[in-house]
Structure formats: C-alpha cells, structure tokens
Design an enzyme around this catalytic site. Structure first.
Site, mmCIF file in Angstrom:
data_model
loop_
_atom_site.group_PDB
_atom_site.id
_atom_site.type_symbol
_atom_site.label_atom_id
_atom_site.label_comp_id
_atom_site.label_asym_id
_atom_site.label_seq_id
_atom_site.Cartn_x
_atom_site.Cartn_y
_atom_site.Cartn_z
ATOM 1 N N MET A 1 68.638 4.496 -29.315
ATOM 2 C CA MET A 1 69.416 4.309 -28.092
ATOM 3 C C MET A 1 69.271 5.454 -27.085
ATOM 4 O O MET A 1 70.168 5.705 -26.294
ATOM 5 C CB MET A 1 70.884 4.074 -28.438
ATOM 6 C CG MET A 1 71.113 2.826 -29.283
ATOM 7 S SD MET A 1 70.371 1.315 -28.605
ATOM 8 C CE MET A 1 71.411 1.055 -27.185
ATOM 9 N N LYS B 1 66.661 17.399 -22.797
ATOM 10 C CA LYS B 1 65.878 16.421 -23.566
ATOM 11 C C LYS B 1 64.513 16.972 -23.965
ATOM 12 O O LYS B 1 64.060 16.787 -25.094
ATOM 13 C CB LYS B 1 65.705 15.137 -22.757
ATOM 14 C CG LYS B 1 64.923 14.059 -23.490
ATOM 15 C CD LYS B 1 64.649 12.844 -22.622
ATOM 16 C CE LYS B 1 65.922 12.236 -22.212
ATOM 17 N NZ LYS B 1 66.054 10.821 -22.473
ATOM 18 N N GLY C 1 70.003 0.190 -38.670
ATOM 19 C CA GLY C 1 68.665 0.236 -39.241
ATOM 20 C C GLY C 1 68.182 -1.052 -39.875
ATOM 21 O O GLY C 1 67.288 -1.014 -40.724
ATOM 22 N N SER C 2 68.696 -2.201 -39.466
ATOM 23 C CA SER C 2 68.224 -3.449 -40.073
ATOM 24 C C SER C 2 66.758 -3.716 -39.717
ATOM 25 O O SER C 2 65.985 -4.165 -40.569
ATOM 26 C CB SER C 2 69.110 -4.634 -39.682
ATOM 27 O OG SER C 2 69.027 -4.910 -38.300
ATOM 28 N N ASN C 3 66.355 -3.414 -38.478
ATOM 29 C CA ASN C 3 64.939 -3.557 -38.130
ATOM 30 C C ASN C 3 64.084 -2.564 -38.911
ATOM 31 O O ASN C 3 62.995 -2.900 -39.372
ATOM 32 C CB ASN C 3 64.724 -3.366 -36.627
ATOM 33 C CG ASN C 3 64.850 -4.650 -35.854
ATOM 34 O OD1 ASN C 3 64.320 -5.677 -36.241
ATOM 35 N ND2 ASN C 3 65.565 -4.594 -34.750
ATOM 36 N N ASN D 1 58.716 -0.636 -28.375
ATOM 37 C CA ASN D 1 60.141 -0.898 -28.521
ATOM 38 C C ASN D 1 60.361 -2.399 -28.638
ATOM 39 O O ASN D 1 59.556 -3.188 -28.143
ATOM 40 C CB ASN D 1 60.895 -0.361 -27.300
ATOM 41 C CG ASN D 1 62.388 -0.533 -27.414
ATOM 42 O OD1 ASN D 1 62.985 -0.286 -28.461
ATOM 43 N ND2 ASN D 1 63.016 -0.955 -26.333
ATOM 44 N N HIS E 1 63.279 -5.197 -27.595
ATOM 45 C CA HIS E 1 64.453 -5.335 -26.735
ATOM 46 C C HIS E 1 65.066 -6.715 -26.947
ATOM 47 O O HIS E 1 64.332 -7.704 -27.003
ATOM 48 C CB HIS E 1 64.040 -5.145 -25.266
ATOM 49 C CG HIS E 1 65.182 -5.248 -24.321
ATOM 50 N ND1 HIS E 1 66.137 -4.258 -24.207
ATOM 51 C CD2 HIS E 1 65.540 -6.228 -23.463
ATOM 52 C CE1 HIS E 1 67.036 -4.628 -23.303
ATOM 53 N NE2 HIS E 1 66.698 -5.825 -22.845
ATOM 54 N N ILE F 1 66.621 7.161 -24.071
ATOM 55 C CA ILE F 1 65.442 6.949 -23.239
ATOM 56 C C ILE F 1 64.411 8.002 -23.630
ATOM 57 O O ILE F 1 64.725 9.194 -23.705
ATOM 58 C CB ILE F 1 65.811 7.051 -21.742
ATOM 59 C CG1 ILE F 1 66.792 5.933 -21.391
ATOM 60 C CG2 ILE F 1 64.571 6.997 -20.869
ATOM 61 C CD1 ILE F 1 67.456 6.091 -20.042
#
Length: 186
Positions: A88, A63, A12-14, A105, A107, A90
């Site tokens: 992580m 899902k 969770g640094s972002n 997102n 990347h 899709i």
C-alpha cells in the site's frame, strides 16, 4: 531458477497464492518485503518458509532513504521480478530507477478506470456492471503503468460488497500467478 520478491502490506492472500502455485515449481520466491510489522503476510511467510524483510517507514526521513535500504536487501537476492501484492505504498524513484520494467502490481479494478487506494468501492459507487482486476507495470504514476493483463466478471447487482470483494480476490488469485510465470519466461 528465476527469483521474485513480493511486496505486501496486509493479510497476504495473494502472496500465499503466489508461493503455493509458483515457489520452487516455476520460480523461487526469494523474499517478502513488508512495511508493517504486525501484518499477517509476515506470519504467512514464516509458515511458508519464505524469508522476510520488514521495515518501518517512520524510521526514515524520506522515502528515498528506506527505498535505498530495500534496494540493498534486494541486491542480496537479485530478483528477476518484483511483485506487488497488496503493498500500500507508492513506489518511489529510487526503486523505479533500480528495477525499471521489473516491477508489477495487481489492482482490484479494470484500469485505467478507478485507480488508487479503493478501486472496488469507487467502481461500486459509480455503478459499473463489469468488475475486474488488472496486472500492470509500475511506473511513477498511481496505477498508470502499461497494462499486462486483465480479468473480469459481470455483476448481477444483487451481490453485497463483501461478495464482490471475495470475487475480486478469486480473480486476483487466478490471474496473478500465470502472469508472473509468463513474464519470467520472457
């Protein structure tokens, strides 16, 4: 004030950077969605006072089932933007249909090169001289959505993989908050 929801699966640094730079200044970080109960991002959210929704994908047959539950949680906060930050999984059609054009997102590679789970290792194995990060819209593909912004640096060739990873994280932390802010102004 516009609202965002952050999805994360790991440290969770972002997420923390987004909260520290934007929360209650440029937008409200209304919720953290996490698919791993023990993930450190959940602890960060508690320390930062951000509500969390943690789900267990294995509790659902498919899902679409857990994405319907996520959509119910999101409807409670009505986000203007969904921000993936180390999530992580899709994103499936259920979320894509409900939030078309509102999911982004970051990347750790310069897309369209090196999509997928381990863009940094793939880029290093290929021997690229320019490393970077890409913010893009999420679509049904894997890291195939329209590119919003990118940032990069030139490798000296002497850096360790750990040093490259740290530089990538620094770029993410510099690039993501202003991109989010810009998108919320549109």
């Amino acid at each position: 004030m516009k609202k965002i929801v952050v999805f994360a699966s790991g440290s969770g640094s972002n997420f923390q950077t987004i909260v520290e730079k934007l929360h209650l200044k440029k937008c409200e970080v209304a919720l953290l969605v996490c698919d791993k109960e023990g993930a450190y991002c959940v602890e960060r959210a508690k320390l930062l006072g951000i509500p969390t929704f943690v789900f267990h994908p294995k509790d659902y047959a498919k899902k679409a089932d857990f994405e319907k539950v996520i959509c119910q949680e999101l409807s409670k906060v009505e986000p203007n933007l969904i921000v993936l930050a180390g999530y992580m999984r899709i994103i499936g059609q259920t979320l894509l249909d409900a939030y078309e054009g509102k999911i982004i997102n970051i990347h750790p590679a310069l897309l369209p090169a090196f999509p997928g789970r381990d863009g940094i290792t793939d880029a290093l194995n290929y021997g690229v001289k320019i490393m970077g990060v890409t913010v893009h819209y999420v679509d049904a593909g894997i890291d195939t959505g329209k590119i919003i912004d990118q940032s990069c640096f030139k490798r000296s060739g002497q850096e360790s993989k750990e040093e490259i990873i740290n530089r990538i994280h620094e770029l993410e932390h510099e690039l993501y908050p202003p991109v989010i802010e810009r998108l919320l102004e549109l």
